[in-house]
Design a protein around this motif. Structure first.
Motif, mmCIF file in Angstrom:
data_model
loop_
_atom_site.group_PDB
_atom_site.id
_atom_site.type_symbol
_atom_site.label_atom_id
_atom_site.label_comp_id
_atom_site.label_asym_id
_atom_site.label_seq_id
_atom_site.Cartn_x
_atom_site.Cartn_y
_atom_site.Cartn_z
ATOM 1 N N ASN A 1 18.373 37.439 56.956
ATOM 2 C CA ASN A 1 19.733 38.089 56.861
ATOM 3 C C ASN A 1 20.172 38.690 58.239
ATOM 4 O OD1 ASN A 1 20.161 38.108 53.587
ATOM 5 N ND2 ASN A 1 18.247 38.872 53.652
ATOM 6 N N TYR A 2 21.351 38.601 58.136
ATOM 7 C CA TYR A 2 22.058 39.433 59.351
ATOM 8 C C TYR A 2 22.937 40.328 59.016
ATOM 9 C CZ TYR A 2 25.122 39.255 63.447
ATOM 10 O OH TYR A 2 25.894 39.653 64.783
ATOM 11 N N ASP A 3 22.930 41.541 59.611
ATOM 12 C CA ASP A 3 23.613 42.592 59.499
ATOM 13 C C ASP A 3 23.835 43.474 60.393
ATOM 14 O OD1 ASP A 3 25.076 44.766 58.040
ATOM 15 O OD2 ASP A 3 23.208 45.935 57.983
ATOM 16 N N ASN A 4 25.114 43.382 61.166
ATOM 17 C CA ASN A 4 25.592 44.245 62.228
ATOM 18 C C ASN A 4 24.824 43.831 63.461
ATOM 19 O OD1 ASN A 4 27.329 45.788 63.535
ATOM 20 N ND2 ASN A 4 26.220 47.627 62.942
ATOM 21 N N GLY A 5 24.464 42.637 63.813
ATOM 22 C CA GLY A 5 23.776 42.399 64.964
ATOM 23 C C GLY A 5 22.606 42.519 65.018
ATOM 24 N N VAL A 6 22.076 42.834 63.907
ATOM 25 C CA VAL A 6 20.160 42.706 63.676
ATOM 26 C C VAL A 6 19.888 41.613 62.657
ATOM 27 C CG1 VAL A 6 18.489 44.240 62.990
ATOM 28 C CG2 VAL A 6 20.305 45.190 64.125
ATOM 29 N N ILE A 7 18.965 40.872 62.740
ATOM 30 C CA ILE A 7 18.434 39.791 62.018
ATOM 31 C C ILE A 7 17.318 40.470 61.203
ATOM 32 C CG2 ILE A 7 17.199 37.637 61.769
ATOM 33 C CD1 ILE A 7 18.457 36.973 64.636
ATOM 34 N N HIS A 8 17.256 40.415 59.861
ATOM 35 C CA HIS A 8 16.247 40.959 58.950
ATOM 36 C C HIS A 8 15.464 39.885 58.400
ATOM 37 C CE1 HIS A 8 18.148 44.829 59.042
ATOM 38 N NE2 HIS A 8 19.206 44.209 59.064
ATOM 39 N N THR A 9 14.111 39.840 58.788
ATOM 40 C CA THR A 9 13.253 38.888 58.109
ATOM 41 C C THR A 9 12.528 39.246 56.732
ATOM 42 O OG1 THR A 9 11.282 39.669 59.108
ATOM 43 C CG2 THR A 9 12.684 38.129 60.358
ATOM 44 N N SER A 10 12.128 38.048 55.972
ATOM 45 C CA SER A 10 11.466 38.476 54.708
ATOM 46 C C SER A 10 10.073 39.374 54.806
ATOM 47 C CB SER A 10 10.981 37.207 54.123
ATOM 48 O OG SER A 10 10.276 36.394 54.898
ATOM 49 N N ALA B 1 9.825 41.820 56.707
ATOM 50 C CA ALA B 1 10.313 43.232 57.228
ATOM 51 C C ALA B 1 10.417 43.478 58.659
ATOM 52 C CB ALA B 1 9.248 44.329 56.701
ATOM 53 N N GLN B 2 10.670 42.411 59.363
ATOM 54 C CA GLN B 2 10.919 42.452 60.777
ATOM 55 C C GLN B 2 12.409 42.741 61.020
ATOM 56 O OE1 GLN B 2 8.753 41.946 63.439
ATOM 57 N NE2 GLN B 2 7.033 41.860 62.048
ATOM 58 N N HIS B 3 12.819 43.518 61.826
ATOM 59 C CA HIS B 3 14.378 43.704 62.213
ATOM 60 C C HIS B 3 14.421 43.485 63.733
ATOM 61 C CE1 HIS B 3 14.215 45.590 58.221
ATOM 62 N NE2 HIS B 3 13.404 46.533 58.800
ATOM 63 N N ILE B 4 15.048 42.432 64.020
ATOM 64 C CA ILE B 4 15.424 41.738 65.499
ATOM 65 C C ILE B 4 16.627 41.714 65.875
ATOM 66 C CG2 ILE B 4 14.735 39.863 67.007
ATOM 67 C CD1 ILE B 4 12.788 38.863 64.750
ATOM 68 N N LYS B 5 16.851 42.571 67.045
ATOM 69 C CA LYS B 5 18.343 42.380 67.541
ATOM 70 C C LYS B 5 18.640 41.082 67.835
ATOM 71 C CE LYS B 5 21.364 45.178 70.407
ATOM 72 N NZ LYS B 5 21.239 46.212 71.529
ATOM 73 N N ALA B 6 19.957 40.686 67.395
ATOM 74 C CA ALA B 6 20.310 39.134 67.731
ATOM 75 C C ALA B 6 20.899 39.129 68.965
ATOM 76 C CB ALA B 6 21.260 38.910 66.705
ATOM 77 N N GLN C 1 12.166 36.566 72.574
ATOM 78 C CA GLN C 1 10.811 35.931 72.088
ATOM 79 C C GLN C 1 10.347 36.459 70.610
ATOM 80 O OE1 GLN C 1 8.668 34.023 73.812
ATOM 81 N NE2 GLN C 1 10.124 33.933 75.329
ATOM 82 N N ARG C 2 11.168 37.579 70.166
ATOM 83 C CA ARG C 2 10.840 37.755 68.626
ATOM 84 C C ARG C 2 11.571 36.611 67.817
ATOM 85 N NH1 ARG C 2 11.738 43.668 67.145
ATOM 86 N NH2 ARG C 2 10.719 43.176 65.354
ATOM 87 N N ILE C 3 12.777 36.432 68.261
ATOM 88 C CA ILE C 3 13.634 35.478 67.516
ATOM 89 C C ILE C 3 12.814 34.397 67.441
ATOM 90 C CG2 ILE C 3 15.610 33.947 67.534
ATOM 91 C CD1 ILE C 3 17.030 36.555 68.690
ATOM 92 N N PHE C 4 12.268 33.841 68.593
ATOM 93 C CA PHE C 4 11.421 32.598 68.571
ATOM 94 C C PHE C 4 10.237 32.639 67.760
ATOM 95 C CE2 PHE C 4 13.004 31.405 73.114
ATOM 96 C CZ PHE C 4 14.210 30.848 72.696
ATOM 97 N N GLU C 5 9.613 33.626 67.730
ATOM 98 C CA GLU C 5 8.333 33.877 66.766
ATOM 99 C C GLU C 5 8.800 33.978 65.476
ATOM 100 O OE1 GLU C 5 4.539 36.765 66.650
ATOM 101 O OE2 GLU C 5 5.985 37.171 68.457
ATOM 102 N N HIS C 6 9.775 34.525 64.920
ATOM 103 C CA HIS C 6 9.982 35.126 63.710
ATOM 104 C C HIS C 6 11.103 34.371 62.781
ATOM 105 C CE1 HIS C 6 6.836 38.127 63.956
ATOM 106 N NE2 HIS C 6 7.439 38.609 65.037
#
Length: 724
Positions: A393-402, A404-409, A418-423
């Motif tokens: 899911n995407y919310d206001n520049g942050v990617i939320h994974t199933s 519970a990871q919260h990664i800045k886009a 690297q976190r985007i590549f990994e998760h």
């Protein structure tokens, strides 16, 4: 606004009344070609028009199908059981039956842009109401003629609560018509009605063919009307058609695109392509026996290949024939394309594969397909094509994974990258297609094959508007990438020595079939730098009991003008006409002409000053005779390589023999003197040989009664002696 359930009705006459109230008594119905017609709905409109002469009904369509019906006693006895078994409960259009019998009422008109080949040669009304139109112009022409009703067969979603349906095998015109009718109503206030008829026997196709139910005003859904989809039986493939298929197959390049038509020549081509891929050694032995390298090596090296298909082919064809399923199952139709410029360009360059990796995303960033600070639009794009997983899911520049990871886009910071590549990355690209098609039709096992494909695989067969298939306009960049090494294969009736192609009509003005999309594809072949148009035809035909050439000096009708000449293929080889002078065109075509007609064509060309006086057909091309081909290929396994029905048939073994006998009888009876001799011989037949009894029993002639039946029995017995 109608609710979902209010659109569905079980009574077609009630729908007709509602449509008349909505659009008035001038009803211009646009209904799809071939299998997509809503037969019960159209029959209801026709009944209403016959009973109410104040209604003006025009039905605009193409390729109207009709249950085969025999004319003679023999034809009826042969066809009736076959049609009942194979065509089943398919309902004829009442208006079509009346048109065939020339009894259409004055307030009803049927306009078509493509006839079943030869069906209406001798029907003045149909000939007068034919409209000559390129397939890509049909929607425009329908709108110009005031189309205000669409009547289309549709496939229901498996989920009864779904808000979607499928146009299945006929999104060809409907997608554009619906949009243009909606726009016309908004701008000009012209009312319209979109009517669907549910039939679960239609394969549910996804992609562009899947649309919202709300596009339809009324939908007829009556289980009593779930008829069998019309499935034309397979035609036999004679040896010379197989040879044409072999020549065509040597002009196809790996990592290419393919368009091919229906019929025996299409089956012959597909059969040869599969042999090339699955048994390349035997395939090349056939080519060697035909002396292909010596005679046509130059054009094959320039435009084709004879190896296996490592990267595979992609299909883009207005008509998706069952041959595409056979190519798909053979592992040939496997080149996946995407409706996205950056992704398709990277695939063509070999920079990425279909497996998603960090490099996939890095290259899309480099090509500016997405931004370094991902927007919602960027995120949706990456999910749509499988580069990102669906559970994100995407919310206001942050990617939320199933998990519970919260990664800045944000790709400017290495940590976030690297976190985007990994998760976040998916496994494989999504949204691919191995076929783009506008409509389909084929035997019953073709429909079943489509229905039985798992959804993920059926999505690879993307049915869409004909304007997305038959020309490049509006989507040219991505089409050029998808249609790499494009080969457009079309059949014709005649070719003139100047390079004109005759496919749809006679020089006396009568229409055989229609131009359909042939001109579109030929023109497109010339617009694509590595595209080629492959026109194929049989070198000869039988006419009035005589063999005549299909390569002629000139002809009073033209479908494809000679400035669009390219490659012509007959059972005698390949003629490369592109860029050639007039004399060179003549020389090329003479090489693939039956040798019984070469001399007279040469004399005509010389007399007209189009060929040098000392020209002679080169030695390798002077033995273009049917018997030569038969002898050359005699040592090969005929049943394996050149089967009459390479992809099966609905005919039983008895029907195959009877069909051959009936064709021979029909051909022979064109001569009056031969017919008289045959009748005399038939009368004296007293006993039926034991070996012929099963065939006579199938035709209900074993215990013939009356003179007529006994004559037919005698005719059939005498013909079976040459076959069985």
């Amino acid at each position: 606004m109608k609710s979902h359930s209010d659109r569905f009705m079980q009574n077609e006459d009630a729908i007709v009344e509602k449509v008349i109230a909505q659009v008035g008594k001038t009803i211009n119905i646009a209904t799809p070609l071939a299998i997509g017609k809503a037969n019960h709905v159209i029959n209801a409109f026709y009944r209403k028009a016959k009973s109410d002469k104040s209604i003006k009904l025009t039905i605009m369509t193409a390729l109207t199908l009709e249950r085969p019906k025999g004319k003679s006693l023999l034809e009826k006895r042969f066809l009736d059981p076959f049609v009942e078994r194979v065509i089943g409960d398919y309902p004829d259009l009442d208006c079509e039956l009346d048109r065939v019998n020339n009894v259409l009422p004055e307030n009803v008109r049927i306009i078509e842009f493509y006839f079943p080949p030869g069906k209406f040669l001798d029907n003045p009304q149909a000939q007068q109401d034919y409209i000559c139109s390129n397939y890509t112009h049909v929607v425009r022409d329908l709108m110009d003629r005031g189309a205000n009703v669409i009547a289309q067969l549709i496939s229901p979603a498996e989920d009864v609560a779904s808000a979607k349906i499928s146009l299945s095998g006929n999104p060809d015109a409907a997608l554009d018509l619906i949009a243009m009718m909606q726009q016309r109503e908004q701008t000009e206030g012209v009312p319209f009605a979109i009517v669907g008829q549910i039939n679960p026997n239609l394969p549910y196709m996804f992609g562009d063919a899947e649309i919202e139910v709300e596009n339809f005003h009324y939908i007829l859904d009556n289980p009593a009307y779930y008829f069998r989809i019309f499935g034309p039986p397979k035609l036999s493939v004679p040896l010379r058609d197989h040879i044409i298929g072999f020549y065509l197959s040597a002009l196809i390049r790996d990592e290419g695109e393919l368009q091919v038509g229906i019929g025996a020549l299409g089956d012959a081509f597909v059969n040869a392509v599969i042999l090339r891929h699955k048994d390349n050694a035997t395939y090349k032995q056939v080519l060697k026996a035909l002396d292909v390298e010596k005679k046509f090596g130059d054009i094959i090296h320039k435009a084709g290949d004879t190896g296996v298909f490592d990267k595979g082919l992609f299909g883009a064809s207005e008509m998706v024939v069952d041959g595409f399923i056979h190519l798909y199952k053979a592992g040939i139709l496997k080149r996946r394309v995407y409706d996205d410029l950056p992704i398709q360009r990277l695939l063509n360059e070999g920079a990425i594969g279909h497996e998603v990796s960090p490099r996939t995303l890095e290259l899309l960033l480099e090509r500016k397909a997405v931004h370094v600070y991902l927007s919602q639009e960027d995120f949706d794009y990456l999910v749509r094509f499988g580069i990102f997983r669906e559970d994100l899911n995407y919310d206001n520049g942050v990617i939320h994974t199933s998990d519970a990871q919260h990664i800045k886009a944000d790709f400017t910071a290495e940590e976030h990258r690297q976190r985007i590549f990994e998760h976040c990355l998916g496994d494989r690209l999504k949204g691919a297609a191995v076929v783009h098609g506008a409509f389909f039709m084929g035997p019953q096992d073709f429909y079943q094959a489509l229905k039985s494909l798992p959804e993920q695989e059926r999505r690879l067969f993307n049915m869409r508007s004909v304007r997305r298939i038959n020309h490049l306009y509006g989507h040219e960049e991505v089409d050029r990438l998808q249609r790499k090494n494009a080969r457009f294969i079309n059949t014709c009736m005649k070719v003139t020595l100047s390079g004109h192609v005759v496919s749809d009509g006679l020089e006396d003005g009568r229409v055989i079939s229609g131009v359909g999309g042939q001109y579109n594809f030929v023109a497109m072949a010339h617009e694509l730098l590595d595209g080629r148009s492959l026109i194929n035809l049989r070198a000869t035909r039988e006419e009035g009991g005589k063999i005549v050439s299909n390569i002629v000096w000139n002809y009073g009708h033209c479908t494809i003008p000679r400035h669009l000449r390219d490659i012509v293929v007959t059972e005698y080889g390949i003629a490369n006409l592109r860029g050639k002078t007039d004399s060179e065109i003549i020389e090329e075509l003479l090489k693939v002409t039956d040798s019984r007609f070469q001399a007279q064509l040469i004399n005509k060309a010389k007399a007209m000053g189009k060929l040098r006086q000392d020209y002679q057909v080169p030695e390798p091309f002077r033995n273009n005779y049917p018997a030569v081909i038969t002898n050359v290929l005699a040592d090969f396994d005929q049943d394996k390589l050149f089967s009459l029905f390479p992809f099966g048939t609905d005919f039983t073994e008895e029907e195959r023999v009877l069909g051959k006998a009936l064709k021979s009888l029909k051909r022979k009876t064109q001569s009056r003197w031969l017919l008289l001799r045959m009748l005399i011989r038939a009368i004296v037949v007293r006993q039926v040989p034991e070996v012929h009894k099963p065939y006579l029993e199938r035709m209900k002639l074993l215990d013939a009664t009356g003179l007529k039946e006994k004559i037919f029995r005698g005719l059939l017995v005498n013909e079976l002696k040459h076959i069985v």
